[in-house]
Design a protein around this motif. Structure first.
Motif, short mmCIF file in Angstrom:
data_model
loop_
_atom_site.label_atom_id
_atom_site.label_comp_id
_atom_site.label_asym_id
_atom_site.label_seq_id
_atom_site.Cartn_x
_atom_site.Cartn_y
_atom_site.Cartn_z
N VAL A 1 0.84 -1.20 0.00
CA VAL A 1 0.00 0.00 0.00
C VAL A 1 0.88 1.25 0.00
CG1 VAL A 1 -1.62 1.35 1.39
CG2 VAL A 1 -2.01 -1.07 1.06
N TYR A 2 1.94 1.21 0.81
CA TYR A 2 2.86 2.35 0.84
C TYR A 2 3.45 2.60 -0.54
CZ TYR A 2 6.79 5.29 1.95
OH TYR A 2 7.69 6.33 1.95
N LEU A 3 3.85 1.50 -1.17
CA LEU A 3 4.46 1.61 -2.50
C LEU A 3 3.46 2.15 -3.51
CD1 LEU A 3 7.34 0.82 -3.07
CD2 LEU A 3 6.55 -1.31 -4.02
N ALA A 4 2.20 1.73 -3.40
CA ALA A 4 1.17 2.21 -4.32
C ALA A 4 0.93 3.70 -4.13
CB ALA A 4 -0.13 1.43 -4.10
N HIS A 5 1.05 4.16 -2.88
CA HIS A 5 0.85 5.58 -2.63
C HIS A 5 2.03 6.41 -3.10
CE1 HIS A 5 -2.90 6.17 -0.49
NE2 HIS A 5 -2.72 5.00 0.10
N ASN A 6 3.25 5.93 -2.82
CA ASN A 6 4.42 6.77 -3.02
C ASN A 6 5.32 6.36 -4.18
OD1 ASN A 6 3.62 6.76 -0.05
ND2 ASN A 6 4.87 8.59 -0.21
N GLY A 7 5.20 5.12 -4.63
CA GLY A 7 6.07 4.67 -5.70
C GLY A 7 7.51 4.59 -5.24
N ASN A 8 8.38 4.24 -6.17
CA ASN A 8 9.81 4.18 -5.85
C ASN A 8 10.58 4.64 -7.07
OD1 ASN A 8 12.52 2.87 -5.72
ND2 ASN A 8 11.76 2.40 -3.69
N SER A 9 11.37 5.68 -6.88
CA SER A 9 12.00 6.29 -8.05
C SER A 9 13.15 5.45 -8.59
CB SER A 9 12.49 7.70 -7.70
OG SER A 9 13.38 7.62 -6.61
N SER A 10 13.91 4.80 -7.71
CA SER A 10 15.12 4.14 -8.20
C SER A 10 14.79 2.89 -9.01
CB SER A 10 16.05 3.80 -7.04
OG SER A 10 15.52 2.77 -6.29
N THR A 11 13.63 2.30 -8.78
CA THR A 11 13.25 1.14 -9.59
C THR A 11 12.19 1.52 -10.62
OG1 THR A 11 11.63 0.56 -7.91
CG2 THR A 11 13.72 -0.57 -7.83
N ASN A 12 11.83 2.82 -10.65
CA ASN A 12 10.88 3.30 -11.63
C ASN A 12 9.49 2.70 -11.44
OD1 ASN A 12 10.66 5.17 -13.55
ND2 ASN A 12 11.52 3.97 -15.23
N TRP A 13 9.12 2.42 -10.21
CA TRP A 13 7.77 2.00 -9.93
C TRP A 13 6.96 3.23 -9.62
CZ3 TRP A 13 9.46 -2.33 -6.01
CH2 TRP A 13 9.99 -3.41 -6.73
N LEU A 14 6.00 3.54 -10.47
CA LEU A 14 5.24 4.77 -10.30
C LEU A 14 4.11 4.57 -9.29
CD1 LEU A 14 4.97 5.74 -14.05
CD2 LEU A 14 6.55 6.64 -12.35
N PRO A 15 3.78 5.62 -8.55
CA PRO A 15 2.61 5.53 -7.67
C PRO A 15 1.35 5.37 -8.51
CG PRO A 15 3.50 7.76 -7.70
CD PRO A 15 4.47 6.90 -8.42
N VAL A 16 0.52 4.43 -8.13
CA VAL A 16 -0.68 4.14 -8.93
C VAL A 16 -1.94 4.69 -8.29
CG1 VAL A 16 0.26 2.13 -10.08
CG2 VAL A 16 -0.88 1.87 -7.87
N CYS A 17 -1.79 5.36 -7.14
CA CYS A 17 -3.00 5.80 -6.45
C CYS A 17 -3.68 6.98 -7.13
CB CYS A 17 -2.68 6.14 -5.00
SG CYS A 17 -2.56 4.66 -4.00
N GLN A 18 -2.95 7.70 -7.98
CA GLN A 18 -3.63 8.75 -8.74
C GLN A 18 -4.71 8.14 -9.63
OE1 GLN A 18 -0.27 9.01 -8.41
NE2 GLN A 18 0.35 11.14 -8.17
N GLN A 19 -4.35 7.05 -10.32
CA GLN A 19 -5.35 6.42 -11.18
C GLN A 19 -6.34 5.58 -10.39
OE1 GLN A 19 -2.00 4.71 -13.13
NE2 GLN A 19 -1.47 6.81 -12.65
#
Lengths: 191, 191
Positions: free
Chosen positions: A132-150
């Motif tokens: 859930v944290y990752l979905a909210h904030n994403g992770n820049s170094s692995t290029n995982w974008l936050p998906v909670c906007q969508q």
């Protein structure tokens, strides 16, 4: 240490146990377990029905998210269901403890099982929380974008269902503590 | 139940406690705690020093991954360090239990603290594990790509350090079990 006027130990089961000493603890134990049932059941249902389909789609792709897409969320649902069933199964035992406050073996058994379930539930809840944290904030170094906007509703549903689970964790810690207190009181009553 | 030839209870502290009954348990407790120190210390160091810089870079971006980039990994390091310190602090208590096997209050205290630490460590380890899983497998519905192809060493380091942590979780469960067994034996000795 011999105190004057002390009862002999063989009488321990005959003397009336001071009313409300362990009874109050057992009643609180029962109430906490009912709270735990509600919390884990709510968490499992909230996560299990969590799903969102976006209102736009291309010809090839439909954008939807559901809890099934994440292993950690699936684990979360399973673990919460297991713990909910465990709570329901231990309620009769808790009622027995209210009536027979000298029960000893079942209390120890309950403490051990509670500990195992606490570990299980904590594992499930925190694995889901990290996603859930990752979905909210994403992770820049692995290029995982936050998906909670969508997937706003999906994220809110997932975050909300964590609350029930963490509530149940608190319930477990309190229940284990109460069990240990009841055990140590018993030994004082008998010694 | 009164059995014939039963000792009076005031003598409980005077009779020689059967040698090796709780002593063996306490020795095993000490050994397990030492294993726990090793496991958590290894896990914290392995994760804390985990870092990989890719051999190519553009003018603006250098590709590197370190544990700091992930909140869950940072939590993992902190939690393992705390639990390692806790294990070290409880070793003297464990030694006291070897010498005085009738200690009761400290055993209950230790069980409660162990339970709290078990919950903490499980939370840290499983949060990290869910990120490691995501790094290995990615997630198609949120478009998070697996990064272990690029950051192979980083992923291996992270996966490896989980082992120490999950070993310590097993240690905790065993230690709590041993504590409960020791407590119930004591009460049998005294009754």
């Amino acid at each position: 240490m011999m105190k004057p006027g002390r009862l002999e130990e063989g009488d321990a089961s005959k003397i009336p146990v001071p009313a409300g000493s362990n009874k109050g603890i057992s009643v609180m134990d029962l109430i906490l377990r009912l709270v735990g049932v509600t919390g884990t059941l709510g968490a499992a249902i909230a996560m299990g029905t969590n799903e969102q389909t976006l209102p736009f789609f291309t010809r090839f792709v439909r954008f939807d998210a559901q809890y099934d897409d994440f292993r950690s969320f699936r684990l979360f649902v399973v673990v919460n269901a297991i713990v909910c069933a465990y709570f329901v199964l231990t309620i009769p035992l808790s009622i027995v403890h209210i009536m027979r406050s000298v029960a000893r073996g079942t209390r120890i058994l309950l403490i051990i099982l509670d500990t195992v379930m606490l570990a299980l539930l904590t594992a499930g809840a925190s694995a889901a929380a990290s996603i859930v944290y990752l979905a909210h904030n994403g992770n820049s170094s692995t290029n995982w974008l936050p998906v909670c906007q969508q997937y706003g509703d999906f994220c809110q549903g997932a975050s909300g269902s964590l609350i029930g689970s963490f509530g149940a964790i608190v319930v477990f810690i309190l229940v284990i503590l109460l069990g240990a207190v009841a055990l140590s009181r018993q030994s004082k009553l008998r010694l």
